[in-house]
Design a protein around this motif. Structure first.
Motif, PDB file in Angstrom:
ATOM      1  N   ARG A  48       0.719  -1.282  -0.061  1.00 26.25           N
ATOM      2  CA  ARG A  48       0.033   0.021   0.010  1.00 26.25           C
ATOM      3  C   ARG A  48       0.948   1.195   0.096  1.00 26.25           C
ATOM      4  NH1 ARG A  48      -2.827  -0.664   4.558  1.00 26.25           N
ATOM      5  NH2 ARG A  48      -1.451   0.681   5.653  1.00 26.25           N
ATOM      6  N   GLN A  49       1.797   1.203   0.850  1.00 24.45           N
ATOM      7  CA  GLN A  49       2.829   2.350   0.834  1.00 24.45           C
ATOM      8  C   GLN A  49       3.485   2.554  -0.364  1.00 24.45           C
ATOM      9  OE1 GLN A  49       4.866   1.707   4.354  1.00 24.45           O
ATOM     10  NE2 GLN A  49       3.208   2.084   5.785  1.00 24.45           N
ATOM     11  N   GLU A  51       2.659   1.792  -3.340  1.00 22.46           N
ATOM     12  CA  GLU A  51       1.732   2.354  -4.444  1.00 22.46           C
ATOM     13  C   GLU A  51       1.471   3.708  -4.237  1.00 22.46           C
ATOM     14  OE1 GLU A  51      -1.744  -0.191  -3.974  1.00 22.46           O
ATOM     15  OE2 GLU A  51      -0.771  -1.948  -4.931  1.00 22.46           O
ATOM     16  N   GLN A  52       1.326   4.284  -3.088  1.00 24.31           N
ATOM     17  CA  GLN A  52       1.129   5.570  -2.568  1.00 24.31           C
ATOM     18  C   GLN A  52       2.353   6.299  -3.168  1.00 24.31           C
ATOM     19  OE1 GLN A  52       0.284   6.431   1.600  1.00 24.31           O
ATOM     20  NE2 GLN A  52      -0.617   8.181   1.024  1.00 24.31           N
ATOM     21  N   LYS A  55       2.547   6.790  -6.788  1.00 22.70           N
ATOM     22  CA  LYS A  55       1.603   7.854  -7.301  1.00 22.70           C
ATOM     23  C   LYS A  55       2.248   9.171  -6.682  1.00 22.70           C
ATOM     24  CE  LYS A  55      -2.742   5.055  -6.967  1.00 22.70           C
ATOM     25  NZ  LYS A  55      -3.768   4.805  -5.956  1.00 22.70           N
ATOM     26  N   GLN A  56       2.487   9.400  -5.629  1.00 19.66           N
ATOM     27  CA  GLN A  56       2.818  10.828  -5.319  1.00 19.66           C
ATOM     28  C   GLN A  56       4.031  11.272  -5.801  1.00 19.66           C
ATOM     29  OE1 GLN A  56       2.817  10.042  -1.126  1.00 19.66           O
ATOM     30  NE2 GLN A  56       0.694  10.977  -0.806  1.00 19.66           N
ATOM     31  N   THR A  64       9.980   1.360  -7.846  1.00 15.03           N
ATOM     32  CA  THR A  64       8.944   0.920  -7.155  1.00 15.03           C
ATOM     33  C   THR A  64       9.305  -0.299  -6.319  1.00 15.03           C
ATOM     34  OG1 THR A  64       7.384   2.155  -8.438  1.00 15.03           O
ATOM     35  CG2 THR A  64       6.355   0.297  -6.955  1.00 15.03           C
ATOM     36  N   ARG A 129       2.854  15.688   6.537  1.00 11.72           N
ATOM     37  CA  ARG A 129       1.896  14.897   7.077  1.00 11.72           C
ATOM     38  C   ARG A 129       1.986  14.759   8.646  1.00 11.72           C
ATOM     39  NH1 ARG A 129       4.230  10.381   5.000  1.00 11.72           N
ATOM     40  NH2 ARG A 129       2.887  10.621   3.103  1.00 11.72           N
ATOM     41  N   LYS A 137      -9.526  14.278   7.949  1.00 11.72           N
ATOM     42  CA  LYS A 137      -9.313  14.059   6.519  1.00 11.72           C
ATOM     43  C   LYS A 137      -9.955  15.364   5.752  1.00 11.72           C
ATOM     44  CE  LYS A 137      -9.591   9.101   5.504  1.00 11.72           C
ATOM     45  NZ  LYS A 137     -10.312   8.081   4.817  1.00 11.72           N
TER      46      LYS A 137
END
Length: 159
Positions: A48-49, A51-52, A55-56, A64, A129, A137
């Motif tokens: 998950r991290q 993939e994030q 994208k970012q 990756t 963050r 959110k």
């Protein structure tokens, strides 16, 4: 008439109770936003991290896969540390120093994989963050919740 009705009611209550006891799960779960959810495995969190981050930061396929491996190692190490708990005689400061050393180690590994622009954006996202830490959110400030000995205190952060 009352005796059969009471025995029927007792049998129904026992059936419901045993059915509820059989539906419990033994997998680790965490509470979040009003429901029980399964705790993600280190592999799931790393995926998950990565993939994030892809994208970012616009990572290449090679970046990756390398980032995912770093994240997987980090998550496995974190899980092992959580399972051990605080070592005997370790102070809060020593634990903080150990966590900082781990963060620095993985930051250096990220820096080797990312380009200078990607790393700058990565550090900026981390700072954002961290500053958003107390916000929901939608950007609204959330009160800090402090639980101690069964009592919960909510400290409002509004001015």
């Amino acid at each position: 008439m009352k005796l059969p009705l009471l025995s029927l009611l007792a049998a129904f209550a026992l059936t419901i109770g045993s059915a509820a006891a059989q539906t419990t799960t033994s997998a680790p779960a965490t509470r979040g936003r009003g429901e029980m959810r399964q705790q993600a495995s280190p592999d799931e969190r790393a995926t998950r991290q990565s993939e994030q981050m892809t994208k970012q930061l616009g990572l290449s396929a090679d970046q990756t896969s390398r980032i995912k491996q770093i994240l997987l190692t980090r998550e496995q190490e974190r899980q092992a540390l959580r399972g051990q708990g605080r070592p005997e005689g370790a102070t809060r400061e020593q634990m903080g120093a150990q966590m900082k050393a781990n963060r620095d180690k993985y930051e250096a590994q990220f820096k080797e994989v990312l380009t200078a622009d990607q790393y700058a954006k990565f550090t900026q996202l981390q700072q954002d963050r961290k500053q958003r830490g107390g916000q929901g959110k939608d950007g609204a400030q959330v009160g800090k919740v402090k639980a101690r000995k069964g009592k919960v205190k909510v400290k409002s952060t509004e001015s």
